[in-house]
Structure formats: C-alpha cells, structure tokens
Design a protein around this motif. Sequence first.
Motif, PDB file in Angstrom:
ATOM      1  N   VAL A  10       1.373 -45.591  11.217  1.00 47.06           N
ATOM      2  CA  VAL A  10       0.940 -46.972  11.327  1.00 47.06           C
ATOM      3  C   VAL A  10       0.461 -47.643  12.687  1.00 47.06           C
ATOM      4  CG1 VAL A  10       2.298 -49.188  11.251  1.00 47.06           C
ATOM      5  CG2 VAL A  10       2.510 -47.665   9.440  1.00 47.06           C
ATOM      6  N   ILE A  11       1.137 -47.254  13.467  1.00 50.20           N
ATOM      7  CA  ILE A  11       0.833 -47.673  15.116  1.00 50.20           C
ATOM      8  C   ILE A  11      -0.805 -47.201  15.401  1.00 50.20           C
ATOM      9  CG2 ILE A  11       1.842 -45.892  16.578  1.00 50.20           C
ATOM     10  CD1 ILE A  11       1.980 -49.733  17.404  1.00 50.20           C
ATOM     11  N   ALA A  12      -0.961 -46.047  14.855  1.00 50.65           N
ATOM     12  CA  ALA A  12      -2.302 -45.309  14.957  1.00 50.65           C
ATOM     13  C   ALA A  12      -3.398 -46.426  14.489  1.00 50.65           C
ATOM     14  CB  ALA A  12      -2.385 -44.148  14.821  1.00 50.65           C
ATOM     15  N   VAL A  13      -2.908 -46.804  13.066  1.00 49.25           N
ATOM     16  CA  VAL A  13      -3.960 -47.580  12.454  1.00 49.25           C
ATOM     17  C   VAL A  13      -4.269 -49.035  13.137  1.00 49.25           C
ATOM     18  CG1 VAL A  13      -4.454 -48.758  10.258  1.00 49.25           C
ATOM     19  CG2 VAL A  13      -3.456 -46.387  10.357  1.00 49.25           C
ATOM     20  N   VAL A  14      -3.000 -49.442  13.538  1.00 48.97           N
ATOM     21  CA  VAL A  14      -2.962 -50.816  14.425  1.00 48.97           C
ATOM     22  C   VAL A  14      -4.053 -50.608  15.494  1.00 48.97           C
ATOM     23  CG1 VAL A  14      -1.732 -52.669  15.663  1.00 48.97           C
ATOM     24  CG2 VAL A  14      -1.036 -51.605  13.597  1.00 48.97           C
ATOM     25  N   ILE A  15      -3.917 -49.349  16.232  1.00 47.55           N
ATOM     26  CA  ILE A  15      -4.694 -49.431  17.310  1.00 47.55           C
ATOM     27  C   ILE A  15      -6.195 -49.411  16.798  1.00 47.55           C
ATOM     28  CG2 ILE A  15      -5.319 -47.918  19.462  1.00 47.55           C
ATOM     29  CD1 ILE A  15      -2.492 -49.005  19.822  1.00 47.55           C
ATOM     30  N   VAL A  16      -6.406 -48.689  15.908  1.00 44.95           N
ATOM     31  CA  VAL A  16      -7.730 -48.326  15.301  1.00 44.95           C
ATOM     32  C   VAL A  16      -8.327 -49.849  14.965  1.00 44.95           C
ATOM     33  CG1 VAL A  16      -9.344 -47.845  13.410  1.00 44.95           C
ATOM     34  CG2 VAL A  16      -7.398 -46.131  14.525  1.00 44.95           C
ATOM     35  N   THR A  17      -7.541 -50.771  14.336  1.00 44.40           N
ATOM     36  CA  THR A  17      -7.950 -52.177  14.136  1.00 44.40           C
ATOM     37  C   THR A  17      -8.412 -52.776  15.405  1.00 44.40           C
ATOM     38  OG1 THR A  17      -5.945 -53.169  13.941  1.00 44.40           O
ATOM     39  CG2 THR A  17      -6.546 -52.432  11.995  1.00 44.40           C
ATOM     40  N   ILE A  18      -7.645 -52.512  16.510  1.00 41.93           N
ATOM     41  CA  ILE A  18      -7.951 -53.151  17.864  1.00 41.93           C
ATOM     42  C   ILE A  18      -9.198 -52.729  18.141  1.00 41.93           C
ATOM     43  CG2 ILE A  18      -7.524 -53.370  20.077  1.00 41.93           C
ATOM     44  CD1 ILE A  18      -4.302 -53.560  19.332  1.00 41.93           C
ATOM     45  N   GLY A  19      -9.677 -51.527  17.918  1.00 42.13           N
ATOM     46  CA  GLY A  19     -10.931 -51.026  18.236  1.00 42.13           C
ATOM     47  C   GLY A  19     -12.077 -51.535  17.794  1.00 42.13           C
ATOM     48  N   MET A  20     -11.533 -51.620  16.196  1.00 41.87           N
ATOM     49  CA  MET A  20     -12.785 -52.348  15.388  1.00 41.87           C
ATOM     50  C   MET A  20     -13.039 -53.754  15.718  1.00 41.87           C
ATOM     51  SD  MET A  20     -13.619 -50.177  13.221  1.00 41.87           S
ATOM     52  CE  MET A  20     -14.587 -51.499  12.168  1.00 41.87           C
ATOM     53  N   LEU A  21     -12.001 -54.535  16.285  1.00 41.54           N
ATOM     54  CA  LEU A  21     -12.071 -55.722  16.772  1.00 41.54           C
ATOM     55  C   LEU A  21     -13.231 -55.634  17.938  1.00 41.54           C
ATOM     56  CD1 LEU A  21      -8.951 -58.009  18.241  1.00 41.54           C
ATOM     57  CD2 LEU A  21     -11.042 -57.605  19.365  1.00 41.54           C
TER      58      LEU A  21
END
Lengths: 325, 160
Positions: free
Chosen positions: A123-134
């Motif tokens: 989960v935390i990895a996906v959250v980090i990916v969303t920050i990257g997407m931002l």
Amino acid sequence: MVLLLAAACVALVIGSLVSDQFAEQTVAGLATGGIFGSLALALVLIYRATEVINFAQGQMAMFTTYIAWQLMQWGIGYWGAFVLTLGIAFAGGVALLAFALGAVFVRDWTFERMGIKQAGGGVIAVVIVTIGMLILLEGAAAWIWSPEIKSFPSAFPTRPIRVGGVAFSIQDLGTIGVALGSVVVLWVFFQFTKVGLAMRAAALRPFAARLVGVRVNAMLALGWGLAAVLGAIAGLMIAPTIFLQPTMMDTILIYAFAAAVLGGIESPAGAVVGGLALGVVLNLLGTYVHFVTSELRLPVALGMLLIVLLIKPTGLFGHRVVRKV
Amino acid sequence: MAKLGIAHVPEGRGTFAELTVMENLRLGGYTRHGSIRGDIDRVRAYFPWIDERADQQAGTLSGGEQQMLALARAFMQRPRLLLLDEPSLGLAPLVVSEIFRIVKELNEEGMTVLVVEQNANIALQAADEAYVLEVGKVVLSGPSAELREHESVRKSYLGY
C-alpha cells in the motif's frame, strides 16, 4: 450528528431569508463546497477500494481539464469535449492503477532477482507512486501546454439570476447541480446495480467476493476510473473561476483532503457533506469575519480539521473500525 | 471457480458482514445472467426468516443465521457442486441438524455436495459416501451406512 447537521441547515436557511448577502455567500460557498466534495468523494472511492490515499487526484483532475481545453481548441463543442474528457479520464484512472500495481510488481520482481528479501509495503509503495504521478503530471502539463495561465470557458452563463432581490450566479447554481447530480448518480449505481454491488463487495471482502465470482481487480480498476471521472468533473467546474494552470488543483486538493477526513475517510456521504460544510463555512467566515482574508482560508480549513479530529478522531460520519489481527 | 458451477462456503462462512442480507443474496447470483428473482423466492421458502431480515446487515445475524445465509448465497449460484467447510462450527446442535436437513434436501434435488465435517455422527447420517481422513491421508472410505457400522469409526468418532 444528524441533529447537528439539521440545525446547521435550518440556521443557513433562516440566515439566507434574513439577509441577501448571506444567501448569496451561502450559495457561492455551496458551489465551491460541491467541488471540494466531489474531489473528496473521489479520494474516498479510491481509499475504500484500495486503501490508498491518491495524492495524484488533483493533478489527474488538472490534466483532464487540460485535455478538455485541447479538445475545445480543436473545435469540439463544450459538451462534446466534456463527455470525451470524462471518457478519457476513466481510461486514465484505470491505467494509473495498472501503472501503480505494475510498478510495485516490477520492484518486487527486481528485489527478488537481486536476492533482497522484504516484507509487504504494498500500500505505501502505491501511495509513493501516486506522489510520483503528481509530479509527473504537473511537469507534463507544463511541458505540453506551457505553464501560462489560460482562461477556460464555463458551461453556464456568468450573468446572475434574481430570486426575490437576491442575485445568484447561474454558474454557482450549475456547479452545485452538477456536483450533487454526479453524487446521486454514483449512489444509485452503488446501491441498485449489480456491478455497483460487486464493487462494494470487492472493496469490503476481496476473498469472499472472489468466491461468488466477482473479478476483484477489475472492480478496483473500475473504482479508480470512476474516481478519475469525478476529479475531471471537479476540474471542469472550477477551471472557469480559478483559470487553467498546472498548479490549479494544488490547494483544492488540500481542501478536498480536509473534507474527506472531516467526513470520515471511509464514508462517501461524509465526504460530500464535509466538502459542502467546508465550502460554506470558509465563504461565510471570509465575508463576516474580517481578519479571515483569502490568505487565511487554508489555515482556517486545516484548523477546522484539527478541531474535528480532536473531538471525533474518526471524522463526522466515520465509525470505529475493529480489525482482527 | 464460481463460473464453473462450484460454490464454496468456507469455514467462517465468507459472509459480507457489512452488506444487507438481500445484498448478500444478490451477490450470490453475480455470475448468473438474467433474472434471479425466482431463486430469491425459492431461498425464502427454505429460510422464511430472510423475509423480515432482508435489509438487516448480515454481520448482525446470529451464527446459525449467518451459516444459513451462506448456504442460501451458495444456492443462489445454482452450483453443480457445493463445497461446505465445517458448517457445524460454533453452532448449537439444533441449528446444526436444521442446516444438515436443508443440505440433504438440496442434495436430493440433484445438487452434488461435498462436506468436510468433524461432527462424524451427523455427517455420516446425511452423506451417501464418506471418507475418513487421518493426518491428510484417506484411511477409510465407502458408503456411509457401512462406515457407520465400522468398528474403528464407531470407537474413534461416534463414541460407542
């Protein structure tokens, strides 16, 4: 809780009847609140489906609004571009989930190849990916369309409509209508259709959902797609007032976070009510409390959030979740 | 799995506790095409209490009711093979025999049922064929009427 809300509504109605200015500001507040609410609802949808806070939600909305602008530049009419953009947003949301899951998969695979053992962290990895997407989406928008501010047409005329001496902006009323309309459509979808029910089942109990034949991953992707559509609607509605620019959704997203947490991050109804409440309170404070200038709006919103969390940590509509370990 | 016509009621029932009884039944019919109204009516005939509890959250039902709901949900799938894992777990004896009565009825209507059950007595009464497992290996098998009479089964599992 319901009593408190009813009391607040009654107070707003009485205030609106007494004072014209109060009525105008309340409606304007509901309009911005509706936008906070639909973005907050998008966050809640994704959180319930995948337990991920999607930090890229605002940028997804911004990017899709740019796509709508581009379509209109190519000569497609407003509503044509509107519908096309929603379709593209849906595909984009699905693709983003696939991308995030894919990124996590590649990471796990590489680590395994390198012989590094590591536990979980999905989960935390996906959250980090969303920050990257931002960051990626904001950069991409500035790169493709230049960071200059652009004006964006409104679906509704900007002239006011007069009801008993009070001037309401048609644009505000339209925004409220679209925001509430999309919430009602979503509610009907989740409550009464087979796919909506399956989506809820997949989010609540993935294992049991698989047993009755629900394709859980497809349902999660659908959830991300719907969230992207909600975000796109919010972006299209707010763009005429705050103008089109790569950073347009940055503060809006913070308000949406505040609204979502205010209502309880697991509660769709809470997100909408939280958004509306935030919009109205901020607007009324800005009108009647003179030291709350536009620079102070964000601190006030976060202050409200802090107070609610201190009194009721689960949010206004949330209830305590007991998890078996 | 569900599309192949296999319905599985896991140990712990796999009920959607947060959803209503009716929504659980609707989910049971998820893989089916067309109307499921007729099946819902049939389920109601088996479990009359469902009528008044249709809008209740499944998590608030008693253990026995939840097990029956899990059965009803599996039935909604119209399976060719129904897998039941420990249906008697944590339930009162009366409820257990009620559940096995219904399973037997479903079986007689032509549904194949595979039950894993530690209550050997009731399982042997309901089943046609039985297998005794010991540490993961089949040590005995045969028609359940025969097994009931078997010396070691009687001593180890039935207690007489």
